[in-house]
Design a protein around this motif. Structure first.
Motif, PDB file in Angstrom:
ATOM      1  N   PRO A   1      17.367  48.229  73.138  1.00 43.33           N
ATOM      2  CA  PRO A   1      18.091  47.435  72.131  1.00 43.33           C
ATOM      3  C   PRO A   1      17.136  46.744  71.164  1.00 43.33           C
ATOM      4  O   PRO A   1      16.186  46.073  71.580  1.00 43.33           O
ATOM      5  N   ILE A   2      17.397  46.899  69.870  1.00 48.87           N
ATOM      6  CA  ILE A   2      16.513  46.335  68.854  1.00 48.87           C
ATOM      7  C   ILE A   2      16.387  44.824  68.989  1.00 48.87           C
ATOM      8  O   ILE A   2      15.306  44.253  68.806  1.00 48.87           O
ATOM      9  N   ARG A   3      17.467  44.146  69.338  1.00 47.26           N
ATOM     10  CA  ARG A   3      17.432  42.679  69.427  1.00 47.26           C
ATOM     11  C   ARG A   3      16.509  42.191  70.542  1.00 47.26           C
ATOM     12  O   ARG A   3      16.104  41.024  70.548  1.00 47.26           O
ATOM     13  N   LEU A   4      16.203  43.072  71.496  1.00 51.15           N
ATOM     14  CA  LEU A   4      15.315  42.683  72.591  1.00 51.15           C
ATOM     15  C   LEU A   4      13.881  43.144  72.365  1.00 51.15           C
ATOM     16  O   LEU A   4      13.014  42.921  73.206  1.00 51.15           O
ATOM     17  N   LEU A   5      13.636  43.777  71.235  1.00 50.72           N
ATOM     18  CA  LEU A   5      12.326  44.369  70.995  1.00 50.72           C
ATOM     19  C   LEU A   5      11.214  43.332  70.955  1.00 50.72           C
ATOM     20  O   LEU A   5      10.090  43.594  71.395  1.00 50.72           O
ATOM     21  N   ASP A   6      11.520  42.135  70.458  1.00 48.04           N
ATOM     22  CA  ASP A   6      10.474  41.111  70.356  1.00 48.04           C
ATOM     23  C   ASP A   6       9.955  40.674  71.710  1.00 48.04           C
ATOM     24  O   ASP A   6       8.858  40.118  71.819  1.00 48.04           O
ATOM     25  N   ARG A   7      10.714  40.943  72.784  1.00 49.71           N
ATOM     26  CA  ARG A   7      10.238  40.605  74.126  1.00 49.71           C
ATOM     27  C   ARG A   7       9.155  41.567  74.603  1.00 49.71           C
ATOM     28  O   ARG A   7       8.427  41.256  75.541  1.00 49.71           O
ATOM     29  N   MET A   8       9.080  42.735  73.966  1.00 46.79           N
ATOM     30  CA  MET A   8       8.103  43.749  74.356  1.00 46.79           C
ATOM     31  C   MET A   8       6.851  43.699  73.494  1.00 46.79           C
ATOM     32  O   MET A   8       5.875  44.394  73.775  1.00 46.79           O
ATOM     33  N   VAL A   9       6.886  42.882  72.439  1.00 45.44           N
ATOM     34  CA  VAL A   9       5.819  42.911  71.438  1.00 45.44           C
ATOM     35  C   VAL A   9       5.099  41.578  71.363  1.00 45.44           C
ATOM     36  O   VAL A   9       5.734  40.523  71.232  1.00 45.44           O
ATOM     37  N   GLY A  10       3.739  41.620  71.401  1.00 40.01           N
ATOM     38  CA  GLY A  10       2.918  40.439  71.186  1.00 40.01           C
ATOM     39  C   GLY A  10       3.143  39.348  72.209  1.00 40.01           C
ATOM     40  O   GLY A  10       3.806  39.530  73.241  1.00 40.01           O
TER      41      GLY A  10
END
Length: 307
Positions: free
Chosen positions: A46-55
């Protein structure tokens, strides 16, 4: 070309490859091949959860993330802006995008062949869904770092292209295992290359050697005393040193080389140990396993006094 390179060597680096493109163009195949090359792969995250995988506190390493028009929250323009923001904020983050494209007529053929409905077609023909998808994905196609057109590709063609494009940046090297086993106890099911050492005289029938193994000096001397051993070992060595780089070039992640004899305690063990040393000298780092080394020396297993 990667969008950013890590500048701070003291911080853990994270490398992300976004994999997207037209439905039916080969995204799943590309992700599986990247996984074989050592990337961690996630599809339709899910795109909305992508920030949890990045940085930030995300796990360092190499991550391939697949998404397409079916992915929840899929808005190409917003994805592009979000990625630009991540790269600007984190100098230890590297992000690139792979876009898989394919001509409309070939996509129609693939959908018809598999009898799948296009996600965006609804009650309309497949061609309508493909046209809508192409328009939706056009910003990502223009922005992508790597574009692969799979119109004329077979599955193997795509796998080879992924290996050619990403093997040099793959985080994992090929794992080589050299093992010994006894034919009397069954062949190893995962062996890629099997060499039968039963053409050599069996130390099991030599006085004083039965309870020893291929790790003992006396057994090694007995095996080496057979003139055929040196010449045959040399040929196997040459073959392996020729084949292993080819396996690596083809993207093979694991290679298991197995040497077998009757009981798996003498001839196979000695040859496996000796070959592992040769491979180390050739630049490889093999793991050595002896499947039946702990087995008892039994006449019932070894059979008669012949190999």
């Amino acid at each position: 070309m990667w969008l950013s390179m890590a500048a701070n060597a003291s911080a853990p680096a994270q490398r992300i490859l976004l994999v997207t493109g037209m439905l039916g163009a080969g995204k799943s195949t590309a992700l599986r091949e990247l996984e074989d090359l050592g990337w961690e792969s996630i599809d339709n995250f899910p795109i909305r959860l992508l920030d949890r995988m990045v940085g930030g506190d995300a796990v360092a390493g190499s991550l391939a993330i697949g998404f397409d028009c079916r992915t929840r929250g899929f808005v190409p323009a917003e994805i592009i802006e979000q990625v630009k923001h991540w790269v600007e904020e984190d100098e230890n983050l590297t992000i690139s995008t792979l876009f898989l494209d394919c001509a409309g007529h070939e996509l129609e053929r693939r959908f018809n062949e598999t009898r799948r409905r296009h996600f965006l077609a609804g009650d309309l023909p497949v061609s309508s869904g493909i046209s809508a998808e192409r328009e939706l994905l056009s910003p990502l196609r223009r922005w992508a770092n790597v574009l692969i057109d799979t119109t004329d590709f077979s599955t193997n063609d795509l796998k080879q292209t992924i290996r050619d494009q990403f093997s040099q940046t793959a985080p994992a090297e090929m794992t080589v295992t050299v093992s010994s086993f006894g034919f009397a106890r069954g062949k190893p099911p995962t062996a890629d290359l099997v060499f039968d050492m039963r053409y050599l005289a069996n130390p099991h029938w030599e006085e004083g050697l039965r309870e020893q193994t291929g790790l003992d000096e006396g057994v090694g001397e007995f095996i080496e005393s057979n003139p055929i051993f040196a010449s045959s070992f040399s040929k196997i060595r040459a073959l392996l040193l020729e084949l292993l780089p080819q396996y690596a070039e083809q993207g093979k992640t694991y290679v298991n080389i197995a040497f077998g004899c009757t009981g798996g305690r003498h001839r196979s063990v000695y040859t496996a140990e000796k070959m592992a040393q040769v491979l180390r000298e050739g630049g490889f780092s093999p793991t050595v396993l002896h499947r039946n080394l702990g087995s008892r020396a039994e006449d019932l297993v070894e059979g008669s006094q012949h190999p």
